[in-house]
Design an enzyme around this catalytic site. Sequence first.
Site: not given
Length: 525
Positions: A123, A136, A193, A270-271
């Site tokens: 990430k 990003g 992650r 989306d989470n």
Amino acid sequence: MLDLDFDNAFIRELPGDPRAGPGVREVAQAWSAVEPTPVAAPRLLAHSGEIAKALGITPDDVASARFARVFGGNELLPGMQPYAANYGGHQFGHWAGQLGDGRAITLGEAVTPTGERWELQLKGAGPTPYSRTADGRAVLRSSVREFLCSEAMHHLGVPTTRALSLVGTGEAVVRDMFYDGHPAPEPGAIVCRVAPSFLRFGNFELPSARGDLALLRRLADFCIPRDFPHLHGDREALRAAWFGEVCERTAVMVGHWMRVGFVHGVMNTDNMSILGLTIDYGPYGWIDNYDPDWTPNTTDRQHRRYRFGQQPAVAYWNLGRLAAALSPLFDGVEPLQAGLQRYIDAYTAADRDNTARKLGLAECREDDTDLMQALQDLMRLAEADMTLVFRALLDFAPDADPGGQPAAFTDAFGSAFYDPDKRAASAAAFEEWLARYAGRLREDPLSAAERRERMRLANPRYVLRNYLAQQAIDRATAGEPEAVMELLDVMRRPYDDQPGREAYAARRPDWARTKAGCSMLSCSS
Ligand code: AMP
Ligand code: MG
């Protein structure tokens, strides 16, 4: 040396973007091939020994320069096939269309000798087709928070994605931390992650919203056998069992959040993980003084959609969006309604279980829900610390005379208050509640020792309070990354009393009440 086996099922079995590399675009497929953008000076700041071990990575490998290069995005291991996943989502109640991994890049699906599958995802590794107007990248402060909380939640027994590593990039990232027109450079970092899968509700919502039922079907037919291999049945029954299990796992996860005082902060679809894992640690926070209306997220200050006390209802709403997205896969709505009902039943059971375990009761009787509610009302009015109050109750003696409670209880209970006036004003009401609680405990079959142990395992002594994470961030920013490993080590045993580490269990200090990062957080990360 640093040699992992990969089985990259997601990209092998699901359709990919015909174009590779970054460059913002609409993508019709499930993923886009994109490589991490190398950074100036990758340096390992912290890692999780448990996750390294689970992956078969030795301490020597972790200490190697290559480890920092790989998990800083500067080198790929053989077998890695990096990509960004495509998904959509409902954000703050509204359909947002295509979102996707804007700064997360999966390196591959590592398979361990024991057959565990761990997707490794960086990430902050640079732009992807889904970065929209952003860079990003991720800043050190948000990366420290994600790294620490992933691991702290695991040790608390909360289903969560994990974190292998925190790597400093040696590059600055510009962020307007308070969204007030003052962008400034901050140190950048990358977290690796780790989870069996990072599939979200939004991966299914996007093809459904686009009417791409072929892709929706392929995603479901991929996810069920890979991530839910224990489920069987013919097609319709299998999908029904799958959706029901997603609902149940979500209920269990939120039940844990409510038990430990965790506020996710951005429960957009989306989470939400399809595996029922806590995912995407952004402007999350921990309850200090008990307040069901509290949200750490400044972006949500006005409506408080994602406030602590609303999380069970929001999870249900989110499952409703998933049900709607999956409905073309079913002949009728009954299996979806049954799944949503399973959420309600599982959450009700989790809530009752929390009451029984947190109060040290063999079971939650009908009127115990009131007993818990009365305590929560009192904590809220008196601004008492949730973690400290419940932990203090371990030492409450139901048979002692009023005024004759053990010092372990009175001292711990006394330290739970933030405002002496509110404490004084609520003293009589707390006495009354404790008398009612004592009466209830005298009717309970558990022995004192059994009760204490049951409570100990439900009521953590150490949680990742916002100010503790911020102190670790401040020290890491000042060139002392070992602060992150020190705090992680405390969070490894959240239910144990750890002599010498009392300071980590203290209530939020006054200086932290309004300090950025310690009370409210912006989404800027
Ligand atoms: P979040 O609310 O953090 O889950 O992010 C929502 C969406 O914004 C996701 O698609 C993220 O990938 C994307 N996003 C957030 N921050 C960045 C960033 N710095 N660069 C690119 N995309 C981002
Ligand atoms: Mg997200």
